[in-house]
Scaffold this motif. Sequence first.
Motif, PDB file in Angstrom:
ATOM      1  N   ALA A   1       1.964   7.165  -6.470  1.00 54.50           N
ATOM      2  CA  ALA A   1       0.998   8.228  -6.749  1.00 54.50           C
ATOM      3  C   ALA A   1       1.587   9.604  -6.397  1.00 54.50           C
ATOM      4  CB  ALA A   1      -0.293   7.980  -5.964  1.00 54.50           C
ATOM      5  N   LEU A   2       2.276   9.690  -5.276  1.00 52.82           N
ATOM      6  CA  LEU A   2       2.887  10.952  -4.864  1.00 52.82           C
ATOM      7  C   LEU A   2       3.973  11.390  -5.847  1.00 52.82           C
ATOM      8  CD1 LEU A   2       2.975  13.136  -2.659  1.00 52.82           C
ATOM      9  CD2 LEU A   2       4.638  11.716  -1.468  1.00 52.82           C
ATOM     10  N   LEU A   3       4.795  10.452  -6.288  1.00 50.67           N
ATOM     11  CA  LEU A   3       5.838  10.778  -7.265  1.00 50.67           C
ATOM     12  C   LEU A   3       5.244  11.231  -8.593  1.00 50.67           C
ATOM     13  CD1 LEU A   3       8.428   7.952  -6.570  1.00 50.67           C
ATOM     14  CD2 LEU A   3       8.742  10.397  -6.189  1.00 50.67           C
ATOM     15  N   LEU A   4       4.187  10.550  -9.053  1.00 47.26           N
ATOM     16  CA  LEU A   4       3.540  10.942 -10.303  1.00 47.26           C
ATOM     17  C   LEU A   4       2.897  12.322 -10.187  1.00 47.26           C
ATOM     18  CD1 LEU A   4       1.978   7.549 -11.440  1.00 47.26           C
ATOM     19  CD2 LEU A   4       3.947   8.739 -12.445  1.00 47.26           C
ATOM     20  N   ALA A   5       2.253  12.600  -9.049  1.00 43.78           N
ATOM     21  CA  ALA A   5       1.646  13.918  -8.845  1.00 43.78           C
ATOM     22  C   ALA A   5       2.727  15.002  -8.801  1.00 43.78           C
ATOM     23  CB  ALA A   5       0.824  13.925  -7.550  1.00 43.78           C
ATOM     24  N   ASN A   6       3.847  14.715  -8.153  1.00 42.97           N
ATOM     25  CA  ASN A   6       4.936  15.684  -8.090  1.00 42.97           C
ATOM     26  C   ASN A   6       5.516  15.908  -9.487  1.00 42.97           C
ATOM     27  OD1 ASN A   6       6.542  17.306  -6.165  1.00 42.97           O
ATOM     28  ND2 ASN A   6       8.233  16.151  -7.084  1.00 42.97           N
ATOM     29  N   ALA A   7       5.643  14.844 -10.265  1.00 38.62           N
ATOM     30  CA  ALA A   7       6.139  14.986 -11.640  1.00 38.62           C
ATOM     31  C   ALA A   7       5.197  15.856 -12.465  1.00 38.62           C
ATOM     32  CB  ALA A   7       6.310  13.617 -12.288  1.00 38.62           C
ATOM     33  N   ALA A   8       3.883  15.702 -12.265  1.00 41.29           N
ATOM     34  CA  ALA A   8       2.911  16.523 -12.987  1.00 41.29           C
ATOM     35  C   ALA A   8       3.060  17.999 -12.612  1.00 41.29           C
ATOM     36  CB  ALA A   8       1.490  16.028 -12.696  1.00 41.29           C
ATOM     37  N   VAL A   9       3.265  18.287 -11.328  1.00 39.09           N
ATOM     38  CA  VAL A   9       3.454  19.671 -10.890  1.00 39.09           C
ATOM     39  C   VAL A   9       4.727  20.251 -11.514  1.00 39.09           C
ATOM     40  CG1 VAL A   9       3.999  21.122  -8.879  1.00 39.09           C
ATOM     41  CG2 VAL A   9       2.139  19.463  -8.753  1.00 39.09           C
ATOM     42  N   LEU A  10       5.805  19.467 -11.514  1.00 35.54           N
ATOM     43  CA  LEU A  10       7.057  19.950 -12.087  1.00 35.54           C
ATOM     44  C   LEU A  10       6.948  20.160 -13.596  1.00 35.54           C
ATOM     45  CD1 LEU A  10       9.641  17.853 -10.060  1.00 35.54           C
ATOM     46  CD2 LEU A  10       9.074  20.270  -9.792  1.00 35.54           C
ATOM     47  N   LEU A  11       6.232  19.259 -14.285  1.00 36.41           N
ATOM     48  CA  LEU A  11       6.030  19.435 -15.728  1.00 36.41           C
ATOM     49  C   LEU A  11       5.182  20.670 -16.003  1.00 36.41           C
ATOM     50  CD1 LEU A  11       5.524  15.817 -17.080  1.00 36.41           C
ATOM     51  CD2 LEU A  11       7.333  17.430 -17.689  1.00 36.41           C
ATOM     52  N   ALA A  12       4.159  20.883 -15.199  1.00 38.96           N
ATOM     53  CA  ALA A  12       3.327  22.076 -15.366  1.00 38.96           C
ATOM     54  C   ALA A  12       4.150  23.338 -15.131  1.00 38.96           C
ATOM     55  CB  ALA A  12       2.137  22.034 -14.408  1.00 38.96           C
ATOM     56  N   GLN A  13       5.074  23.265 -14.209  1.00 35.82           N
ATOM     57  CA  GLN A  13       5.938  24.411 -13.919  1.00 35.82           C
ATOM     58  C   GLN A  13       6.832  24.721 -15.120  1.00 35.82           C
ATOM     59  OE1 GLN A  13       8.692  23.707 -10.744  1.00 35.82           O
ATOM     60  NE2 GLN A  13       9.299  25.839 -10.590  1.00 35.82           N
ATOM     61  N   ARG A  14       7.323  23.694 -15.784  1.00 39.46           N
ATOM     62  CA  ARG A  14       8.247  23.888 -16.909  1.00 39.46           C
ATOM     63  C   ARG A  14       7.537  24.177 -18.232  1.00 39.46           C
ATOM     64  NH1 ARG A  14      12.344  24.477 -13.921  1.00 39.46           N
ATOM     65  NH2 ARG A  14      13.466  22.708 -13.134  1.00 39.46           N
TER      66      ARG A  14
ATOM     67  N   ALA B   1       0.832  -1.210   0.000  1.00 36.62           N
ATOM     68  CA  ALA B   1       0.000   0.000   0.000  1.00 36.62           C
ATOM     69  C   ALA B   1       0.865   1.257   0.000  1.00 36.62           C
ATOM     70  CB  ALA B   1      -0.927  -0.005   1.221  1.00 36.62           C
ATOM     71  N   LEU B   2       1.925   1.264   0.792  1.00 38.61           N
ATOM     72  CA  LEU B   2       2.807   2.429   0.826  1.00 38.61           C
ATOM     73  C   LEU B   2       3.559   2.600  -0.496  1.00 38.61           C
ATOM     74  CD1 LEU B   2       4.163   2.151   4.470  1.00 38.61           C
ATOM     75  CD2 LEU B   2       2.644   3.910   3.554  1.00 38.61           C
ATOM     76  N   ALA B   3       3.901   1.501  -1.147  1.00 38.35           N
ATOM     77  CA  ALA B   3       4.563   1.600  -2.456  1.00 38.35           C
ATOM     78  C   ALA B   3       3.622   2.240  -3.473  1.00 38.35           C
ATOM     79  CB  ALA B   3       5.022   0.228  -2.925  1.00 38.35           C
ATOM     80  N   LEU B   4       2.354   1.843  -3.459  1.00 32.85           N
ATOM     81  CA  LEU B   4       1.382   2.448  -4.378  1.00 32.85           C
ATOM     82  C   LEU B   4       1.170   3.930  -4.046  1.00 32.85           C
ATOM     83  CD1 LEU B   4      -1.260  -0.406  -4.702  1.00 32.85           C
ATOM     84  CD2 LEU B   4       0.395   0.367  -6.426  1.00 32.85           C
ATOM     85  N   GLY B   5       1.088   4.254  -2.756  1.00 32.14           N
ATOM     86  CA  GLY B   5       0.949   5.654  -2.358  1.00 32.14           C
ATOM     87  C   GLY B   5       2.164   6.475  -2.762  1.00 32.14           C
ATOM     88  N   SER B   6       3.353   5.915  -2.614  1.00 28.73           N
ATOM     89  CA  SER B   6       4.575   6.614  -3.017  1.00 28.73           C
ATOM     90  C   SER B   6       4.600   6.844  -4.520  1.00 28.73           C
ATOM     91  CB  SER B   6       5.807   5.805  -2.608  1.00 28.73           C
ATOM     92  OG  SER B   6       5.882   5.707  -1.214  1.00 28.73           O
TER      93      SER B   6
ATOM     94  N   ALA C   1       5.326  22.282  -5.386  1.00 25.43           N
ATOM     95  CA  ALA C   1       5.830  20.909  -5.490  1.00 25.43           C
ATOM     96  C   ALA C   1       5.436  20.133  -4.232  1.00 25.43           C
ATOM     97  CB  ALA C   1       7.338  20.908  -5.660  1.00 25.43           C
ATOM     98  N   LEU C   2       5.111  18.868  -4.406  1.00 22.78           N
ATOM     99  CA  LEU C   2       4.666  18.042  -3.294  1.00 22.78           C
ATOM    100  C   LEU C   2       5.827  17.471  -2.494  1.00 22.78           C
ATOM    101  CD1 LEU C   2       1.898  16.126  -5.254  1.00 22.78           C
ATOM    102  CD2 LEU C   2       1.597  18.068  -3.731  1.00 22.78           C
ATOM    103  N   LEU C   3       6.978  17.306  -3.132  1.00 29.55           N
ATOM    104  CA  LEU C   3       8.146  16.723  -2.477  1.00 29.55           C
ATOM    105  C   LEU C   3       9.315  17.699  -2.532  1.00 29.55           C
ATOM    106  CD1 LEU C   3       8.072  13.153  -4.054  1.00 29.55           C
ATOM    107  CD2 LEU C   3       7.282  13.805  -1.801  1.00 29.55           C
ATOM    108  N   THR C   4      10.062  17.728  -1.481  1.00 28.62           N
ATOM    109  CA  THR C   4      11.290  18.515  -1.440  1.00 28.62           C
ATOM    110  C   THR C   4      12.411  17.577  -1.031  1.00 28.62           C
ATOM    111  OG1 THR C   4      10.065  20.478  -0.760  1.00 28.62           O
ATOM    112  CG2 THR C   4      12.436  20.496  -0.397  1.00 28.62           C
ATOM    113  N   PRO C   5      13.460  17.476  -1.831  1.00 27.35           N
ATOM    114  CA  PRO C   5      14.556  16.578  -1.443  1.00 27.35           C
ATOM    115  C   PRO C   5      15.257  17.084  -0.189  1.00 27.35           C
ATOM    116  CG  PRO C   5      15.102  17.803  -3.440  1.00 27.35           C
ATOM    117  CD  PRO C   5      13.697  18.145  -3.091  1.00 27.35           C
ATOM    118  N   LEU C   6      15.700  16.153   0.646  1.00 38.42           N
ATOM    119  CA  LEU C   6      16.430  16.504   1.862  1.00 38.42           C
ATOM    120  C   LEU C   6      17.912  16.551   1.534  1.00 38.42           C
ATOM    121  CD1 LEU C   6      14.589  14.271   4.478  1.00 38.42           C
ATOM    122  CD2 LEU C   6      14.215  16.671   3.969  1.00 38.42           C
TER     123      LEU C   6
END
Length: 185
Positions: free
Chosen positions: A89-102, A82-87, A113-118
């Motif tokens: 989905a989160l990565l795909l949503a973040n990719a969509a935000v980044l693509l929309a930004q570019r 379940a966490l792998a599927l959620g991750s 952006a939904l994720l910020t690298p540490l």
Amino acid sequence: MLGTFLVYAALLWLIVFSALKLVEFQFQRRLPQLLDAHDVNVALGYVAYSTSRLNGAFRFVTRTYPEAVRAWFSAGAWAGGALALGSLALLLANAAVLLAQRLGPTRVDASDALLTPLVPGVTVPLSELGYYALALLVSGVVHELGHAVAAVRERCQVNAVGVFLAGVYPGAFVDFRDEPRTLPP
């Protein structure tokens, strides 16, 4: 700032390794036998400690609570899936935000952006690095203890469990006496 931290970490490892070599030379190469007797492995940028003292506890847990161990592993498999599927989905949503930004006609703010690298020293203060290292170590130890219990449950012999520090990354491991068995096809 991150570069300075890495330089200091490299210098610390060099000093520690040089000091160990000096002690080894002074005591006529008795240091390796002493470290081996205490299950400590040291190399440049790497130190590890392993023990077989927990093997009895692994056998006790798997023999005394076999159904609880089976339920724990089943719950872990479902939660992991379940966490792998959620991750994903989160990565795909973040990719969509980044693509929309570019690519989008209107600029999307970087804070959307939904994720910020540490990145220590950049997005995370270096003063917090110890907490992250401790969290990595504790989660790694708990994870590897689960592997050890699973191995004993499946009748694989565990040689030792241990912890290590490789560069600035802390972790844990399970050492199997033999290669773990594979299931027949």
